[in-house]
Every structure is written in C-alpha cells, then in structure tokens.
Write an enzyme that holds these catalytic residues in place. Structure first.
Site, PDB file in Angstrom:
ATOM      1  CG  ASP A 202     -15.434 -80.796  18.062  1.00 57.31           C
ATOM      2  OD1 ASP A 202     -16.582 -80.831  18.851  1.00 57.31           O
ATOM      3  OD2 ASP A 202     -15.316 -80.146  17.370  1.00 57.31           O
TER       4      ASP A 202
ATOM      5  CD  GLU B 238     -19.342 -84.101  19.640  1.00 56.16           C
ATOM      6  OE1 GLU B 238     -20.678 -84.704  19.809  1.00 56.16           O
ATOM      7  OE2 GLU B 238     -18.776 -83.619  19.066  1.00 56.16           O
TER       8      GLU B 238
ATOM      9  CG  ASP C 190     -20.895 -77.487  23.453  1.00 56.15           C
ATOM     10  OD1 ASP C 190     -20.400 -76.411  23.630  1.00 56.15           O
ATOM     11  OD2 ASP C 190     -20.386 -78.237  22.371  1.00 56.15           O
TER      12      ASP C 190
END
Length: 487
Positions: free
Chosen positions: A291, A338, A391
C-alpha cells in the site's frame, strides 16, 4: 506471479455472507473459494486482516501489524470443534445487510470468552505452541493493558509501563495473565482458521492476494513496543504524521494521522521490524500489495499539531536500501506496488529498479482532456489492471455518475450501450498480467455497496447475500475468462 495472463476478484472477507453479522473464515468463505474456482479465477484479493480501530473501522488504521481481526473467527466452526454449544450463541441478533461493527465486536468478544473458558477444560486449542505466538505476544499484553486502563491511549498509561520498564512489564504480565492468555487464545483461533482456509484455496488453485498497509496507527502495539522507529516527541507522541498533499480531488489533501517512520533508525537496525513484517505477510499471502508504494521513496510529513495536510513537506525514505535487502533474500517476486496517486519519476524508477508490478485503474482512464496511461489500449504487460479498487466506486456507480460527454466517450470506446459489462470485458482484453474486478462489479451493484470512500466515515460495511453466488454468474464469468484467455 505467473507469466500467463490471469484474473481475480477483489472481495473483502467482511463482505461474505454469514449469520453472525460479518463475513468470516467459515463455510461462506469456502463456498466463495469454490465459486472462484468454477468461475476460472486464479486470485482472491482481500483487504488487510489485521485488527481494526473503533475510529472508523478501517483495516488501514490498525492497532497491530501482526495480529488478526477476531471478528473473522467463525462461530460455527467453534461449535463443530466442541469449543461452543448452540446454547452459547443464542440470544444474539446480528444485522444481515451491512456490518454493524460495534455490535459484532461486542457480541463476538462475549462468545469467544465462552469458548476460552470451555477450552480450559477441553484443551482443544494449544495456545502455547501456535506458530505466531511470539509475533502477537506484545499485542496481547497491549490489549490487556488497554482494557485494564479503561480504553485509555497508551500515551496516557503510567510512565513505567508507557516507557516499557522491564520491572513494570513483568508486573503487568503477571497481573493481567488471564486476559493476556485470552488474547493469545483468540489469536490462535484466528490463525488456525485462516491457514485452514488458505490451504483449502491453494489446493484448488486459488491464490490469496493480500494487502500490507504502509502505516500503523499511533494507538498500536507496534508504536508502543518500538517507539524509536517513528518520528516522535520526548513523551513518545508522534511529532510528524502521514497524509498526502492537496490535489485535484482534495483542496486540503488527506490527513491520515498515522505516525511516520524514522527511516534512518530503521536502516540502522537492518530493517529488522520491516523484514519480520514482510516475511510474516508473505507467509500469509501468495501475493502481497504494498500500500502507498510512493511512501517508500518519499512521504508527505505533516506536523502533528496541524488539522489538515496542506502544510506538510516531503521527506526521503529508504525504499531502495530496504528493497535491496528484500531482493537479496528473494522476497521481491510476490510483491505488487500500489503506485497510484502523485507518482514522480523517482517513484517509477524505484518500482522498475526492483521489477515490481504496478497497478492501473480503469476508472481513472477516461479523461476528456488528455489520453490516459490507464486506457485499456495503453496498458502494458507488467501490471495489475483494476476495474476499480476498494477506494473506488463500484463500476455501476461509476457509470451512473458520469456526465453526458464522458459517458458518450465511454460508450464509443467500448462500442456498446451496455457500458458496465463491456468495461469488464475490455479490462480482461488488456495485455495486463492480471485483471482484477471488484465482486460488486460482477454483481452489478451500485454505490450503496461501495467498499470505501476515502476521507469519510461509515465504510467497510457492504455484505453479500447467500444466494447471490449463482451457477448462472459462475458461467457468465468463466465465459469471459475463456474468451480473453485468462484461464
């Protein structure tokens, strides 16, 4: 990750059907694995399985990077194992449609305490010898202390235990031995049930795609146990916190509030905590998403006294040094970066230097003003292509919220008026090694079932109904997989 083009579905564990208010490692999870197999999928992407804070219920703001979320423990399996009886779970009324975290957290804690008491006589779960015991020991003490001090922040603990004086740690370990052992019992159950599920999935050829949040919560056992690893004040409170700067999506940026790392200190320790963390996660997952990858190159640091992210500044991280160690230890190949958001040439160079696969998101592709790298025909091989991440909107919500000009552009691009299904097919058609779709997209759900809207509360709650995973849907998905040779 295999060199052949594959497909997968993003579906959080909490979104699985269950009669206990939240998805779990129970029969619905096994049914979902079988659904993936019959649908010709190769990957099941999940969100972090770590404990959540009561402040927003986000799995990206966790009190521990090594512990598991006890709400995912399946109650029916405990009944099957003899740790509970049907009587033990009577009287609870769980919400069917969405996750009520406050109720589920309280109810499952009460039920698990009954199982803990029963295990004292039955000795079904060996809490002394389960493989993750040493990793979660600090968290189990931390949770016991939080309960003992009525939920206070660890920064408000008495100084002797706040600063982890050995004499004080020994004292509280003895004083709170029963509560600590309950926490250990819960973690043993979590890991037992999780690895049974993972082994089942792997035996059917389904790989688990996990997610590693870059940051931990300031209310975490990680910060309490390792304060020197973070940029802190003398009283151990965070001096700088994380976020992202203002952009076209937010005039004030995103103020996350997580403590930021002292990367110089991390390097001095040989990245010991980070290596332990990566190895643990690579044991749990077949593929791991890092992430906020750009935070390994440089991160936006905000003075903890600020209320927004506007007045932060960039600080260089030690990603190159850390990833160099990972490469030497052959820990690189199963990691996905990411690399979304404000990405500079330095971030791209860091990603490419270590041959990480990056990410691209279809919902960012259809810009009327310029040609996007995210358009399907521009997508290269070495990436994971998403219709949308956790998201983003659902694909149905995305289509329904487009203006007339953008919607017309999309219709022309996919050559169809049935835009939602056509977008999935076009995503599968790309050269990307892996194509990931949210489960909501295959179910044609709107934004009422969105997983997360950044910078808002009330997320992480959507649930599937038991009868939504039909033979017809399996057939429909498997035909798309075969049509675009992702089987």
């Amino acid at each position: 990750m295999s060199g052949n083009r594959k497909a997968g579905i993003l579906c959080p564990v909490f979104s699985l059907s269950s009669k206990y208010g939240i998805g779990s490692f129970g029969e619905s999870a096994y049914e979902f694995v079988r659904f993936l197999k019959k649908s010709k999928q190769t990957y099941w992407q999940i969100l972090p399985l770590v404990p959540i804070s009561s402040d927003g219920n986000s799995p990206y703001l966790s009190p521990s990077t090594f512990a598991g979320n006890y709400m995912y423990i399946d109650i029916d399996k405990l009944i099957e194992d003899g740790l509970l009886t049907e009587r033990d779970v009577r009287g609870y009324k769980f919400e069917d449609d969405f996750v009520d975290y406050d109720y589920v957290a309280k109810a499952k804690d009460q039920i698990l305490r009954k199982a803990f008491e029963n295990n004292k006589d039955l000795n079904i779960i060996d809490t002394e010898n389960f493989s993750e015991r040493e990793l979660v020991r600090g968290f189990c003490l931390f949770q016991a202390l939080k309960k003992y001090f009525n939920g206070k922040s660890w920064l408000e603990f008495p100084d002797d235990i706040k600063y982890r004086k050995k004499k004080s740690v020994d004292y509280y370990e003895k004083l709170l031995a029963s509560e600590i052992e309950y926490n250990v019992f819960v973690q043993a159950l979590f890991y037992k049930q999780y690895f049974e599920l993972k082994n089942y999935a792997n035996d059917l050829g389904i790989k688990i795609f996990g997610d590693l949040p870059i940051y931990v919560s300031k209310e975490s056992s990680d910060m309490w146990q390792n304060p020197d690893m973070f940029v802190m004040n003398e009283d151990l409170s965070p001096k700088l916190v994380a976020g992202v700067p203002p952009d076209r999506f937010s005039e004030t940026g995103q103020y996350w509030g997580n403590p930021v790392y002292d990367w110089d200190y991390c390097e001095k320790t040989g990245f010991e905590w980070w290596l332990k963390r990566l190895k643990h996660n690579l044991k749990m997952y077949d593929v791991l998403r890092l992430d906020h990858f750009r935070g390994f190159e440089a991160f936006w640091a905000i003075d903890a006294s600020e209320n927004t992210a506007e007045n932060g500044h960039w600080i260089k991280a030690k990603g190159e040094e850390f990833f160099g160690i990972l490469k030497k230890e052959n820990l690189i190949d199963r990691i996905v970066a990411e690399d979304l958001g404000l990405i500079t040439d330095d971030v791209i160079n860091l990603r490419d230097r270590f041959s990480f696969k990056g990410m691209k998101v279809m919902q960012f592709a259809f810009d009327l003003n310029e040609e996007s790298d995210y358009l399907p025909h521009n997508v290269g091989k070495d990436c994971v292509y998403y219709t949308g991440t956790h998201d983003n909107q659902t694909l149905r919500g995305f289509v329904n919220s487009r203006g007339s000009d953008e919607l017309e552009y999309i219709k022309n691009y996919v050559n169809s008026d049935d835009v939602q299904e056509a977008l999935i097919k076009v995503a599968y058609m790309t050269r990307a090694d892996l194509c990931m779709c949210q489960m909501q997209d295959f179910l044609d759900l709107d934004d009422d079932y969105r997983t997360n809207t950044p910078n808002t509360l009330g997320n992480w709650t959507w649930r599937m109904k038991k009868d939504w995973l039909t033979d017809e849907l399996e057939c429909k998905i498997s035909l798309i997989v075969k049509l675009y040779n992702r089987d």
